[in-house]
Write a protein that holds these residues in place. Sequence first.
Motif, PDB file in Angstrom:
ATOM      1  N   PRO A 169      17.947   6.746 -14.840  1.00 34.20           N
ATOM      2  CA  PRO A 169      18.162   6.193 -13.498  1.00 34.20           C
ATOM      3  C   PRO A 169      16.841   6.012 -12.750  1.00 34.20           C
ATOM      4  CG  PRO A 169      18.632   8.529 -13.509  1.00 34.20           C
ATOM      5  CD  PRO A 169      18.408   8.138 -14.947  1.00 34.20           C
ATOM      6  N   THR A 170      16.845   5.092 -11.791  1.00 36.03           N
ATOM      7  CA  THR A 170      15.642   4.815 -11.008  1.00 36.03           C
ATOM      8  C   THR A 170      15.945   4.843  -9.522  1.00 36.03           C
ATOM      9  OG1 THR A 170      16.007   2.413 -11.012  1.00 36.03           O
ATOM     10  CG2 THR A 170      14.729   3.331 -12.843  1.00 36.03           C
ATOM     11  N   PHE A 171      14.901   5.013  -8.741  1.00 36.45           N
ATOM     12  CA  PHE A 171      14.999   4.860  -7.290  1.00 36.45           C
ATOM     13  C   PHE A 171      13.675   4.303  -6.779  1.00 36.45           C
ATOM     14  CE2 PHE A 171      13.514   9.212  -7.966  1.00 36.45           C
ATOM     15  CZ  PHE A 171      12.431   9.316  -7.101  1.00 36.45           C
ATOM     16  N   SER A 172      13.687   3.734  -5.596  1.00 38.38           N
ATOM     17  CA  SER A 172      12.488   3.120  -5.036  1.00 38.38           C
ATOM     18  C   SER A 172      11.442   4.175  -4.719  1.00 38.38           C
ATOM     19  CB  SER A 172      12.831   2.340  -3.770  1.00 38.38           C
ATOM     20  OG  SER A 172      11.645   1.869  -3.137  1.00 38.38           O
ATOM     21  N   ILE A 173      10.220   3.917  -5.138  1.00 36.13           N
ATOM     22  CA  ILE A 173       9.153   4.875  -4.897  1.00 36.13           C
ATOM     23  C   ILE A 173       8.828   5.006  -3.414  1.00 36.13           C
ATOM     24  CG2 ILE A 173       7.213   3.271  -5.109  1.00 36.13           C
ATOM     25  CD1 ILE A 173       5.794   5.486  -6.754  1.00 36.13           C
ATOM     26  N   THR A 174       9.173   3.982  -2.628  1.00 38.66           N
ATOM     27  CA  THR A 174       8.899   4.052  -1.189  1.00 38.66           C
ATOM     28  C   THR A 174       9.730   5.133  -0.498  1.00 38.66           C
ATOM     29  OG1 THR A 174      10.487   2.274  -0.788  1.00 38.66           O
ATOM     30  CG2 THR A 174       8.170   1.641  -1.029  1.00 38.66           C
ATOM     31  N   LEU A 175      10.798   5.603  -1.145  1.00 47.13           N
ATOM     32  CA  LEU A 175      11.562   6.718  -0.575  1.00 47.13           C
ATOM     33  C   LEU A 175      10.700   7.976  -0.464  1.00 47.13           C
ATOM     34  CD1 LEU A 175      14.978   6.351  -2.462  1.00 47.13           C
ATOM     35  CD2 LEU A 175      14.500   5.781  -0.077  1.00 47.13           C
ATOM     36  N   THR A 190       0.816  -1.217   0.000  1.00 49.68           N
ATOM     37  CA  THR A 190       0.000   0.000   0.000  1.00 49.68           C
ATOM     38  C   THR A 190       0.848   1.264   0.000  1.00 49.68           C
ATOM     39  OG1 THR A 190      -1.734  -1.183   1.207  1.00 49.68           O
ATOM     40  CG2 THR A 190      -1.838   1.219   1.220  1.00 49.68           C
ATOM     41  N   VAL A 191       1.974   1.234   0.706  1.00 46.62           N
ATOM     42  CA  VAL A 191       2.818   2.430   0.800  1.00 46.62           C
ATOM     43  C   VAL A 191       3.289   2.864  -0.585  1.00 46.62           C
ATOM     44  CG1 VAL A 191       5.023   3.321   1.649  1.00 46.62           C
ATOM     45  CG2 VAL A 191       3.552   1.989   3.170  1.00 46.62           C
ATOM     46  N   ALA A 192       3.773   1.916  -1.379  1.00 51.57           N
ATOM     47  CA  ALA A 192       4.240   2.249  -2.730  1.00 51.57           C
ATOM     48  C   ALA A 192       3.087   2.737  -3.597  1.00 51.57           C
ATOM     49  CB  ALA A 192       4.907   1.032  -3.363  1.00 51.57           C
ATOM     50  N   ALA A 193       1.940   2.070  -3.496  1.00 51.22           N
ATOM     51  CA  ALA A 193       0.794   2.454  -4.318  1.00 51.22           C
ATOM     52  C   ALA A 193       0.307   3.854  -3.957  1.00 51.22           C
ATOM     53  CB  ALA A 193      -0.341   1.443  -4.150  1.00 51.22           C
ATOM     54  N   GLU A 194       0.268   4.179  -2.670  1.00 53.84           N
ATOM     55  CA  GLU A 194      -0.179   5.509  -2.252  1.00 53.84           C
ATOM     56  C   GLU A 194       0.780   6.600  -2.716  1.00 53.84           C
ATOM     57  OE1 GLU A 194      -3.061   6.527  -0.940  1.00 53.84           O
ATOM     58  OE2 GLU A 194      -3.636   4.461  -1.378  1.00 53.84           O
ATOM     59  N   GLY A 205      17.558  10.025   0.809  1.00 57.14           N
ATOM     60  CA  GLY A 205      17.470   8.669   0.278  1.00 57.14           C
ATOM     61  C   GLY A 205      17.741   8.547  -1.205  1.00 57.14           C
ATOM     62  N   ILE A 206      17.608   9.631  -1.965  1.00 58.47           N
ATOM     63  CA  ILE A 206      17.845   9.580  -3.411  1.00 58.47           C
ATOM     64  C   ILE A 206      19.316   9.852  -3.686  1.00 58.47           C
ATOM     65  CG2 ILE A 206      17.310  10.610  -5.648  1.00 58.47           C
ATOM     66  CD1 ILE A 206      14.533  11.183  -4.660  1.00 58.47           C
ATOM     67  N   GLU A 207      19.981   8.905  -4.329  1.00 58.70           N
ATOM     68  CA  GLU A 207      21.405   9.024  -4.647  1.00 58.70           C
ATOM     69  C   GLU A 207      21.626   8.541  -6.082  1.00 58.70           C
ATOM     70  OE1 GLU A 207      23.559   6.822  -1.718  1.00 58.70           O
ATOM     71  OE2 GLU A 207      22.955   8.111  -0.052  1.00 58.70           O
ATOM     72  N   LEU A 208      21.289   9.381  -7.030  1.00 58.10           N
ATOM     73  CA  LEU A 208      21.462   9.018  -8.434  1.00 58.10           C
ATOM     74  C   LEU A 208      22.906   9.242  -8.850  1.00 58.10           C
ATOM     75  CD1 LEU A 208      18.214  10.642  -9.881  1.00 58.10           C
ATOM     76  CD2 LEU A 208      18.548   8.304  -9.045  1.00 58.10           C
ATOM     77  N   PRO A 209      23.497   8.319  -9.618  1.00 58.69           N
ATOM     78  CA  PRO A 209      24.909   8.436 -10.016  1.00 58.69           C
ATOM     79  C   PRO A 209      25.194   9.691 -10.828  1.00 58.69           C
ATOM     80  CG  PRO A 209      24.067   6.224 -10.448  1.00 58.69           C
ATOM     81  CD  PRO A 209      22.884   7.077 -10.104  1.00 58.69           C
ATOM     82  N   ALA A 210      26.426  10.123 -10.791  1.00 55.85           N
ATOM     83  CA  ALA A 210      26.836  11.353 -11.479  1.00 55.85           C
ATOM     84  C   ALA A 210      26.648  11.258 -12.989  1.00 55.85           C
ATOM     85  CB  ALA A 210      28.293  11.672 -11.143  1.00 55.85           C
ATOM     86  N   LYS A 215       6.357  12.358   3.842  1.00 56.94           N
ATOM     87  CA  LYS A 215       5.710  13.539   3.272  1.00 56.94           C
ATOM     88  C   LYS A 215       6.719  14.623   2.888  1.00 56.94           C
ATOM     89  CE  LYS A 215       1.975  16.873   3.991  1.00 56.94           C
ATOM     90  NZ  LYS A 215       2.756  17.991   3.455  1.00 56.94           N
ATOM     91  N   ALA A 216       7.721  14.829   3.726  1.00 54.15           N
ATOM     92  CA  ALA A 216       8.714  15.857   3.417  1.00 54.15           C
ATOM     93  C   ALA A 216       9.461  15.524   2.134  1.00 54.15           C
ATOM     94  CB  ALA A 216       9.690  16.000   4.578  1.00 54.15           C
ATOM     95  N   ALA A 217       9.825  14.247   1.962  1.00 54.37           N
ATOM     96  CA  ALA A 217      10.522  13.831   0.740  1.00 54.37           C
ATOM     97  C   ALA A 217       9.616  13.991  -0.476  1.00 54.37           C
ATOM     98  CB  ALA A 217      10.989  12.389   0.875  1.00 54.37           C
ATOM     99  N   MET A 218       8.342  13.612  -0.333  1.00 55.71           N
ATOM    100  CA  MET A 218       7.403  13.755  -1.450  1.00 55.71           C
ATOM    101  C   MET A 218       7.229  15.225  -1.821  1.00 55.71           C
ATOM    102  SD  MET A 218       5.326  12.436  -3.699  1.00 55.71           S
ATOM    103  CE  MET A 218       4.843  10.758  -3.209  1.00 55.71           C
ATOM    104  N   ASP A 219       7.045  16.087  -0.827  1.00 61.64           N
ATOM    105  CA  ASP A 219       6.877  17.518  -1.105  1.00 61.64           C
ATOM    106  C   ASP A 219       8.101  18.077  -1.824  1.00 61.64           C
ATOM    107  OD1 ASP A 219       4.410  17.447   0.088  1.00 61.64           O
ATOM    108  OD2 ASP A 219       5.076  18.331   1.989  1.00 61.64           O
TER     109      ASP A 219
END
Length: 270
Positions: free
Chosen positions: A234-240, A138-142, A222-227, A244-248
Motif C-alpha cells: 500500500p502507498t500514501f502521499s509523502i506530503t502527509l 519542495t514539501v515532498a522532496a524535504e 491522514g494515513i488510512e491504509l486498507p485492512a 513534523k508531528a506526523a513525521m516524528d
Amino acid sequence: ANAVLYWPVEQLRAEFEKNSDDPVAALESLLGSDADPNKFWQKVKTNLQASKIRMLFVADVIPPELRRIVEFLNEQMDPAEVLAVEIKHFTGQGMKTLVPRVFGQTAEAEVRKGGGSRQFRQWNEESFFDLLEIRHGTVAAEAARTILAWARPKAKEIGFGAGQQSGSVYPLFGNEHGKQMLIGLWTYGKVSIQFGEMKKRPPFIDKSKRQDLLDRLNKIAGIELPADSIDKFPTFSITLLSDKAAMDQFLAVLDWAINEIRKSQEAARK
C-alpha cells in the motif's frame, strides 16, 4: 531467448498478475502513474513477435573475454540486444553500495538499433530528488530527505531503483544475518509500505506482527491504509508527513519495526 517461442504475452500477463500483490502499482513504478497497461502489454507482444528482446549477463565481475563476446554479439544481432551488467559491491561505514556498469553498447550497435532504446534507468540520490521536486514540489522532496537522513545511520544498505520513468529508493534494515525492506520512496510522491516483502522474513512473516505495524501506521493523521494491506504494497502521499508531528510518529513506528527485526535476529542466533 526461449520467451520468443514459448511465452505468449497472454501467459506472461497472467503470470505477472498472479504473482504480483499489486500489478497496477508495479506497472506504475516502471512506467509512471499515467501508463496504460493494455498498451504496455500490446507493446510486449509486438516486441516478442519481432524478436526485439534484450538478453543480459549479470555478474559482480565481467571478464574481458566475456565483454568482447557480448560486444560482438550485440553488433551482429538486430533487433535483439545482448548486454552484460557488472555490479560492483562497495562497503564502508556500515553501509553497502551497488554500482552497476553496462557493457556491450558499442557505438555501431547503438546507431544500427536506433540508439536511446534502453527501457531502464539507474536512479541515484541526485536524480531521484530532482524529479521528485519537479513533480511534487519542495514539501515532498524535504519530507523524503528527512526520511532518508533518518535511515542512513540505521540501514544496512540504501538501494535505488531502475524504473524507466519513476525513481525509487529502498532502505534495507537488519544485519549480516538478513535484511528487511520496510518502506520505499517514489518520485511520483508516494511512500510504499512493503508488507509484500516483509511477509517473507521474520519477524513480519507473522501476520499478527504485520497487523500491529498496520495499526500503528493508521494512527498517524491522514494515513488510512486498507485492512487487507498486510499482504500487499500500500502507498500514501509523502506530503502527509510534511507535518513534523506526523513525521516524528512515522519514524517512531519504523524504529519500532527495526527493533522487532533486531530482536528476531538475535533470537535466531541463540
